[in-house]
Every structure is written in structure tokens, then in C-alpha cells.
Design an enzyme around this catalytic site. Sequence first.
Site, PDB file in Angstrom:
ATOM      1  N   GLU A   1     -10.840   4.881  -5.957  1.00 21.94           N
ATOM      2  CA  GLU A   1     -11.142   3.453  -6.049  1.00 21.94           C
ATOM      3  C   GLU A   1     -11.511   3.096  -7.492  1.00 21.94           C
ATOM      4  OE1 GLU A   1     -10.782   1.344  -3.606  1.00 21.94           O
ATOM      5  OE2 GLU A   1     -10.305   2.862  -2.091  1.00 21.94           O
TER       6      GLU A   1
ATOM      7  N   ARG B   1      -1.286  -5.542   4.362  1.00 25.69           N
ATOM      8  CA  ARG B   1      -0.409  -4.993   3.327  1.00 25.69           C
ATOM      9  C   ARG B   1       0.752  -4.235   3.964  1.00 25.69           C
ATOM     10  NH1 ARG B   1      -5.025  -1.752   0.056  1.00 25.69           N
ATOM     11  NH2 ARG B   1      -5.193  -0.923   2.176  1.00 25.69           N
TER      12      ARG B   1
ATOM     13  N   ARG C   1       0.869  -1.182   0.000  1.00 23.84           N
ATOM     14  CA  ARG C   1       0.000   0.000   0.000  1.00 23.84           C
ATOM     15  C   ARG C   1       0.895   1.218   0.000  1.00 23.84           C
ATOM     16  NH1 ARG C   1      -2.643   4.154  -0.049  1.00 23.84           N
ATOM     17  NH2 ARG C   1      -4.796   4.393   0.673  1.00 23.84           N
TER      18      ARG C   1
END
EC number: 3.1.31.-
Length: 332
Positions: free
Chosen positions: A231, A265, A223
Site C-alpha cells: 500500500e 474495479r 485491479r
Amino acid sequence: MGNALTFLYGKCCKPTTTDDSLGPHGVSAATVGVSALAHDLFNFEITSQVPEGLGRYVQSSRKAQANWYRKVLEAWKQAKPPPQTADEASRLVTEILKRNQKADVEGLLSFYGLPLPHTLVMPSTEAPVSLPEGILFEFQTLPVDPKAVADGDTITVYVSASEPVVASSVPKEVNLAAVQRSKAREKRNYPKADELHQKIIDSGYRVLNIQNEEVLARKFRIRLRGIDAPESQMPFGKEAQQGLLKIVQWKSLKVLVYGEDQYGRCVGDLYCNGTFVQEEMLKKGLAWHYLAYDKRMVLAKWEKEARKKRIGLWASSNPEKPWDWRKNNRRE
């Protein structure tokens, strides 16, 4: 040819002596061991052939020897400047082939009359090398597959099992499966090889073909720290994903990891050929500065520059923030 020899040889000296202590290349190891190795590396790049006679010094097959020369050649090219002394050449070979059998490494060095590892004087370590504050660890990725770029701020990468951050934690069963898979493929037992590879994949690893060499690698989801891109389902989401893709596809990345998020992540800074990836994303108007999780003012500065130019998502007068979009969609 002259330029190619220069990048390999650097400023290695020419033979100036004809004493009796001559190595297999017929020259004094003290003067041209480095040049002899550089010459053979250059020849290998052209012909893919290792020197005749090397087999008398090492135990492994010629196929394995070719693999050594391929690795050393790549490292030699990347060294700036290339090795100029016998000690420098020996350190490079020893480091690149550190996972190979000790007898083979020493045999290769002896073939060129280069110092053996236990005789080397290592560089001073008086000045400790440490990571910048807040960084847990760093690693270099293998080339990024375009399919691994999920959106404008998340990618999946693979890191070679030989990288220090990975090497010490590879499960024994994964290493064993990789060896067994390789043997199965040699015997053309591809169903068995595929079964073993699936076992490796289920453990978070994968065997990748990198420049015709199979590499065991660990999977990491990253990330990008400090930015938040639209998104996929949002306006400009596809453009943000494509923007990140253009920066990183088929490139090796340097990743500085600061921590882990709630989804497992790694949260980190990405560098691609010296370029700070988050800077590129912000300056091109492909993401917001994620102020709630990163207070670095330089990120806000880059976002402001893109807003002023009305580029990327800022071409819209009032683009929806991704954190607001996620909150609204969770409610629905």
C-alpha cells in the site's frame, strides 16, 4: 522513400493493362487500385493533403476526408502484411470507417476502384474465436496517463467508445452531450463546452485528445489480478507504484477481465506491448503473489525468483504483507 513505399504498398502488382475501364487514377482497378490508395496514403503522411477530385465521390468536407486518411494510414501501417489485394484493401477501409456514412465509405472505395462492401466475400468463420476460459471480456485501452496509476496494483484506464465492449452501452445522453460539446467548441463557447464535458465525466466517460483527435472514452478502474503490491503508506509502496508507472505510462494496454471486486474495479490481466504486466511486477520484486485469490503457480514461481535474488521489496529480511497491513490498520 523506397522503404516507406514498400511498407505501404507491400507486394502490390504494377499496372499491366491499358483497357478502357480506368478509374480516376488512370489505371485499371483490377491491378493497381491498392497501389493508388497506398500512394495517396504515403502522400498524405508527408503533406496532410487528400487527393484532388475525391470531393466528387463523397459528401463530407475535406477536413473529414483528412480524418479518414489519418485513420486508414495508421491501420495500414499496423497491418502485417499490408493489404495486397483489392478485397483486402476494401475490407480494411470498410472496417476502419464503419462508423462513417455509408455513402462516403462507398464513394471513397469507388474513387480507387475498390470493391464495395456488399460485394466482398468475407473470410471463413468455420473456426470459432472465443476468449480463454474464465475471461468475461477484453479491451484495448487508450494511452495510460501517469496520474492514473494509484499504486502498484491499481490503475485507471480509458477505453474508446468505438471499442466493441463499450460501443453498445454508451448512454444516449452521453453521445448527445459529446456532439453538443463539439459544436459549442466550434462556436468558441467554451463555458458551455466545459459544462457539457462535466456532464460526460459525471457519467463515467471523458473526451480525450489523442493525437489531435477528440475521442469519447469510458473510464475503467483495474485491479491487477493475482498480485498484491505494498500500500502507498507502507515501506516500498512508492517504489511499487513507480515500478508499475514505468511499465504502463503513455502505453495502450490489452486488458483481459475476469470479474469485478467489491470496490467496483475490473479484476484483470494486463499486457503492454506483448509483456505480461503482472510478470514484470513479480520478477522485479514489486509485489506478492496474491495466492488467496489466484492459484496460478507461475505467479508463485516468479515471486520465488525475486525472493532468491533479494531484489525489490525482498531486499528486506521480513517485509510486511499488504493484506496483514490492511487488516491491522482496519482494527486501529
